[in-house]
Design a protein around this motif. Structure first.
Motif, PDB file in Angstrom:
ATOM      1  N   PHE A 135      -4.518   1.639   4.431  1.00 35.50           N
ATOM      2  CA  PHE A 135      -5.699   1.476   3.572  1.00 35.50           C
ATOM      3  C   PHE A 135      -6.536   2.748   3.549  1.00 35.50           C
ATOM      4  O   PHE A 135      -6.930   3.234   2.488  1.00 35.50           O
ATOM      5  N   LEU A 188       0.821  -1.218   0.000  1.00 36.36           N
ATOM      6  CA  LEU A 188       0.000   0.000   0.000  1.00 36.36           C
ATOM      7  C   LEU A 188       0.854   1.266   0.000  1.00 36.36           C
ATOM      8  O   LEU A 188       0.435   2.295  -0.531  1.00 36.36           O
ATOM      9  N   LYS A 196      -9.368   5.975  -3.354  1.00 39.17           N
ATOM     10  CA  LYS A 196     -10.007   4.793  -3.911  1.00 39.17           C
ATOM     11  C   LYS A 196     -10.946   5.181  -5.048  1.00 39.17           C
ATOM     12  O   LYS A 196     -11.582   6.231  -4.996  1.00 39.17           O
ATOM     13  N   GLN A 254      -6.260   2.955  -5.038  1.00 39.96           N
ATOM     14  CA  GLN A 254      -6.768   1.589  -5.054  1.00 39.96           C
ATOM     15  C   GLN A 254      -8.036   1.557  -5.895  1.00 39.96           C
ATOM     16  O   GLN A 254      -8.836   2.492  -5.830  1.00 39.96           O
ATOM     17  N   TRP A 280     -12.153  -1.749   7.557  1.00 39.65           N
ATOM     18  CA  TRP A 280     -10.836  -1.196   7.914  1.00 39.65           C
ATOM     19  C   TRP A 280     -10.914   0.201   8.518  1.00 39.65           C
ATOM     20  O   TRP A 280     -10.207   0.488   9.488  1.00 39.65           O
TER      21      TRP A 280
END
Length: 186
Positions: free
Chosen positions: A76, A35, A81, A41, A55
Motif C-alpha cells: 500500500f 496491489l 496515490k 491508487q 497502513w
C-alpha cells in the motif's frame, strides 16, 4: 490504455462499510497481489483518511502486526496515490497527490498515461466512476456476513444504463468462507 479496477469488500446484504468487516490473512494476501498489479491508487478524502496514516503506521511499528499486515502495508505504502478532495489541504506523504479538478477528466488523463492499472477504492469516488462508465474491472470480495446496517454500494447513484459484467475469475477462501469475484465490463 490502463484499466481502472474497482475493488471492495462487501457483505451478503450489500454492506461495504469498512467498520463492519475485518480482513483475515487470506483476504490481505488477495489484496497484496492486487496491489502488485497496479501502480496507482485513487481515493476520495474519507477513504484516504481511513487508510492513511493507518497502513503507514503499521509499516513503522511492525512489532505487533502479522506478516500479512506488514506485507499489505508495504504494498500500500509503495504505491502512488491520487486523492480527490476539496477540503484536504495536504497529503501525509510524498507519494500522494491531491486533485481538486474534474473527476472524469483526471481519470481519463490517468488512463492514458504509461504504467500498470489503476486501483480505485472506497464508495463515493468509485460510485461516480461507475456512473461515468470509467470502471473497466470489478473485484468484489463477498464476506459471509449479514450486518443489517451500514453503507451500501451505489447508494443514490443513477446509472445511465444497466451494467453487464462478465465473471472471469473466482477464488474461495475456505477458512473464512469469503469469495473473491473478478468481473470485466462487457
Amino acid at each position: 490504455m490502463r484499466n481502472v479496477i474497482f475493488a471492495i469488500n462487501i457483505t451478503l446484504d450489500g454492506c461495504v462499510d469498512h467498520t463492519k468487516q475485518v480482513a483475515d490473512e487470506a483476504m490481505l494476501e488477495y489484496f497484496i497481489n492486487l496491489l502488485r498489479e497496479v501502480d496507482l491508487q485513487v481515493f476520495g478524502r474519507k477513504t484516504y483518511q481511513l487508510m492513511v496514516p493507518y497502513w503507514p503506521d503499521v509499516l513503522k511499528n511492525q512489532s505487533s502486526e502479522t506478516k500479512a499486515d506488514i506485507e499489505f502495508a508495504r504494498a500500500f505504502d509503495s504505491t502512488r496515490k491520487v486523492v480527490f478532495s476539496r477540503s484536504l489541504n495536504s497529503a501525509e506523504d510524498g507519494n500522494t497527490r491531491i486533485v481538486r479538478g474534474n473527476l472524469r477528466d483526471e481519470i481519463l488523463k490517468l488512463k492514458q498515461e504509461q504504467g500498470k492499472n489503476i486501483l480505485v477504492g472506497g464508495v463515493d469516488i468509485p460510485s461516480q466512476l461507475i456512473e461515468l462508465g470509467l470502471v473497466d474491472e470489478y473485484r468484489f470480495v463477498v464476506r459471509p456476513n449479514i450486518v443489517g446496517e451500514g453503507r451500501r454500494l451505489l447508494e443514490g447513484v443513477s446509472l445511465p444504463e444497466k451494467l453487464h459484467l462478465k465473471l472471469v475469475e473466482s477464488t474461495t477462501f475456505l477458512k473464512s468462507g469469503s469469495v473473491a469475484l473478478r468481473y470485466l465490463k462487457q
